[in-house]
Design a protein around this motif. Sequence first.
Motif, PDB file in Angstrom:
ATOM      1  N   LEU A   1       1.211  -1.100  -0.104  1.00 41.25           N
ATOM      2  CA  LEU A   1      -0.090   0.070   0.263  1.00 41.25           C
ATOM      3  C   LEU A   1       1.181   1.418  -0.144  1.00 41.25           C
ATOM      4  N   HIS A   2       2.185   0.974   0.692  1.00 43.98           N
ATOM      5  CA  HIS A   2       2.918   2.395   1.194  1.00 43.98           C
ATOM      6  C   HIS A   2       3.102   2.737  -0.899  1.00 43.98           C
ATOM      7  N   ARG A   3       3.975   1.574  -1.697  1.00 47.43           N
ATOM      8  CA  ARG A   3       4.891   1.308  -2.774  1.00 47.43           C
ATOM      9  C   ARG A   3       3.412   2.415  -3.513  1.00 47.43           C
ATOM     10  N   ALA A   4       2.182   2.130  -3.638  1.00 53.91           N
ATOM     11  CA  ALA A   4       0.765   2.556  -4.055  1.00 53.91           C
ATOM     12  C   ALA A   4       0.513   3.556  -3.880  1.00 53.91           C
ATOM     13  N   GLY A   5       1.246   4.097  -3.481  1.00 51.22           N
ATOM     14  CA  GLY A   5       0.448   5.657  -2.435  1.00 51.22           C
ATOM     15  C   GLY A   5      -0.543   5.896  -1.222  1.00 51.22           C
ATOM     16  N   GLU A   6      -0.759   5.113  -0.996  1.00 50.50           N
ATOM     17  CA  GLU A   6      -1.820   5.013   0.113  1.00 50.50           C
ATOM     18  C   GLU A   6      -1.789   4.888   1.124  1.00 50.50           C
ATOM     19  N   LEU A   7      -0.137   4.867   1.528  1.00 48.45           N
ATOM     20  CA  LEU A   7       0.248   4.837   3.268  1.00 48.45           C
ATOM     21  C   LEU A   7       1.429   5.126   3.226  1.00 48.45           C
ATOM     22  N   ALA A   8       1.756   5.941   3.800  1.00 47.14           N
ATOM     23  CA  ALA A   8       2.779   6.840   3.732  1.00 47.14           C
ATOM     24  C   ALA A   8       3.640   6.479   5.643  1.00 47.14           C
ATOM     25  N   ILE A   9       4.881   7.005   5.412  1.00 45.28           N
ATOM     26  CA  ILE A   9       5.894   5.695   6.354  1.00 45.28           C
ATOM     27  C   ILE A   9       5.150   6.811   7.630  1.00 45.28           C
ATOM     28  N   GLY A  10       5.169   6.806   8.578  1.00 45.81           N
ATOM     29  CA  GLY A  10       4.521   7.134  10.012  1.00 45.81           C
ATOM     30  C   GLY A  10       3.514   7.241  10.575  1.00 45.81           C
ATOM     31  N   GLU A  11       2.301   6.573   9.688  1.00 48.63           N
ATOM     32  CA  GLU A  11       1.465   7.054   9.441  1.00 48.63           C
ATOM     33  C   GLU A  11       0.685   5.619   9.698  1.00 48.63           C
ATOM     34  N   THR A  12      -0.470   5.604  10.804  1.00 50.13           N
ATOM     35  CA  THR A  12      -0.847   4.422  11.384  1.00 50.13           C
ATOM     36  C   THR A  12      -2.696   4.410  11.199  1.00 50.13           C
ATOM     37  N   PHE A  13      -2.928   2.818  10.576  1.00 49.23           N
ATOM     38  CA  PHE A  13      -4.293   3.149  10.408  1.00 49.23           C
ATOM     39  C   PHE A  13      -4.517   1.248  10.249  1.00 49.23           C
ATOM     40  N   ARG A  14      -5.955   1.397  10.458  1.00 48.33           N
ATOM     41  CA  ARG A  14      -6.480   0.170   9.711  1.00 48.33           C
ATOM     42  C   ARG A  14      -6.702  -0.643   8.556  1.00 48.33           C
ATOM     43  N   VAL A  15      -6.668  -1.952   8.684  1.00 49.61           N
ATOM     44  CA  VAL A  15      -7.140  -2.630   7.277  1.00 49.61           C
ATOM     45  C   VAL A  15      -8.016  -3.757   8.026  1.00 49.61           C
ATOM     46  N   GLU A  16      -8.761  -4.207   7.234  1.00 46.39           N
ATOM     47  CA  GLU A  16      -9.626  -5.660   7.767  1.00 46.39           C
ATOM     48  C   GLU A  16      -8.636  -6.542   6.932  1.00 46.39           C
ATOM     49  N   SER A  17      -8.980  -7.621   7.854  1.00 52.17           N
ATOM     50  CA  SER A  17      -9.108  -8.722   7.670  1.00 52.17           C
ATOM     51  C   SER A  17     -10.164  -9.766   7.757  1.00 52.17           C
ATOM     52  N   PRO A  18      -9.801 -11.469   7.165  1.00 51.73           N
ATOM     53  CA  PRO A  18     -11.345 -12.648   7.157  1.00 51.73           C
ATOM     54  C   PRO A  18     -11.869 -12.156   8.696  1.00 51.73           C
ATOM     55  N   SER A  19     -10.716 -11.756   9.930  1.00 56.75           N
ATOM     56  CA  SER A  19     -10.750 -12.343  11.030  1.00 56.75           C
ATOM     57  C   SER A  19     -10.842 -11.441  12.135  1.00 56.75           C
ATOM     58  N   GLY A  20     -11.282  -9.946  10.803  1.00 54.31           N
ATOM     59  CA  GLY A  20     -11.565  -8.196  11.681  1.00 54.31           C
ATOM     60  C   GLY A  20     -10.478  -7.452  11.306  1.00 54.31           C
ATOM     61  N   ALA A  21     -10.444  -6.362  11.939  1.00 56.45           N
ATOM     62  CA  ALA A  21      -9.900  -4.838  11.635  1.00 56.45           C
ATOM     63  C   ALA A  21      -8.497  -5.081  12.838  1.00 56.45           C
ATOM     64  N   VAL A  22      -7.147  -4.635  12.095  1.00 52.01           N
ATOM     65  CA  VAL A  22      -6.158  -4.983  12.824  1.00 52.01           C
ATOM     66  C   VAL A  22      -5.634  -3.009  12.286  1.00 52.01           C
ATOM     67  N   ALA A  23      -4.662  -2.982  13.002  1.00 54.65           N
ATOM     68  CA  ALA A  23      -3.460  -1.457  13.079  1.00 54.65           C
ATOM     69  C   ALA A  23      -2.034  -1.420  12.561  1.00 54.65           C
ATOM     70  N   ILE A  24      -2.357  -0.927  11.225  1.00 60.12           N
ATOM     71  CA  ILE A  24      -0.542  -1.173  11.271  1.00 60.12           C
ATOM     72  C   ILE A  24      -0.236   0.403  11.083  1.00 60.12           C
ATOM     73  N   ARG A  25       1.938  -0.006  11.796  1.00 55.55           N
ATOM     74  CA  ARG A  25       2.112   0.879  11.440  1.00 55.55           C
ATOM     75  C   ARG A  25       3.714   0.716  10.726  1.00 55.55           C
ATOM     76  N   LEU A  26       3.539   1.844   9.648  1.00 52.40           N
ATOM     77  CA  LEU A  26       5.126   2.349   8.804  1.00 52.40           C
ATOM     78  C   LEU A  26       5.484   2.748   9.417  1.00 52.40           C
ATOM     79  N   LEU A  27       6.994   1.598   9.732  1.00 49.12           N
ATOM     80  CA  LEU A  27       7.850   2.668  10.342  1.00 49.12           C
ATOM     81  C   LEU A  27       9.608   3.111   9.144  1.00 49.12           C
ATOM     82  N   ALA A  28       8.889   2.030   8.363  1.00 51.33           N
ATOM     83  CA  ALA A  28       9.803   2.544   7.662  1.00 51.33           C
ATOM     84  C   ALA A  28       9.274   1.826   5.903  1.00 51.33           C
ATOM     85  N   ALA A  29       9.816   2.085   4.648  1.00 51.49           N
ATOM     86  CA  ALA A  29       9.187   1.584   3.786  1.00 51.49           C
ATOM     87  C   ALA A  29       9.017  -0.462   3.939  1.00 51.49           C
TER      88      ALA A  29
END
Length: 282
Positions: free
Chosen positions: A86-114
Amino acid sequence: MALRFTKMHGIGNDFVVLDGRHADPALPVSTIRAMADRHTGVGFDQLLSVEPPRDPSCAFYYGIWNADGSPSGQCGNGVRCVAAWLHRAGELAIGETFRVESPSGAVAIRLLAADRVAVDMGEPRFATAQIPFDAAHEADSYPLAVAGGSVDVGVVSMGNPHAVMLVDDLASPALLELGPAITAHPRFADGANAGFVRKLDRQHLQLRVHERGAGWTQACGTGACAAMAVLRRRGAVDASVQVALPGGSLQIDWSGPGHTLWMTGPAAFVFDGEWLASASMD
């Protein structure tokens, strides 16, 4: 018909990632199996699809299929690769935290570096009905009749079911029989990932995992989380642990019940390609 894909891996646990943001990426089981073949296909442990979210609180949804075409509820190494994709696709910036949804529920992800991602994997679930595992009472460990004998395992769900067994020797030939036998044990209604863990000290573990639907893998992110959670619940490890797998190491942080567990590790791109075997998509 050409199907665009990206090959990625998280410490050797490898994936094919499909872009389903604007089109339905659903594939027949025959195509998934053909792509997963390491001799005549692309080769991977799991296939991941990045799609619009079902949950409006999440930015994206990611689907997970094992190499045999069966669906999976969660994949720790996979979600890190999704974040890097998602970062390479321009959807997520380094340092940003946001939620994505898996088949078992939502998780938060934080991009620390590329190429490095921290994931909130939620709180480990030990209730046997939530794993699911056939047992009369919840316990720290359970005797399991398997391979002509009995072993003690801890069980936990990290969005998918895990059995964790302490061993002294990760190279023991006995594990080659125990892994598949535990994975397919009838007390696990949906099967289980079988993790064999060697404790070095309170902050360092070694792990080997036989995954349902994929077999022995270089790494299993949820397996690392499960091993740490089972031992942490027993008071055997500290709140921050390095878990070494055949493909590399992950950092797992969990304070204990009432807190969510965080997994931190790398994600790597291998190549982009097109799948041209249209016959497998019939």
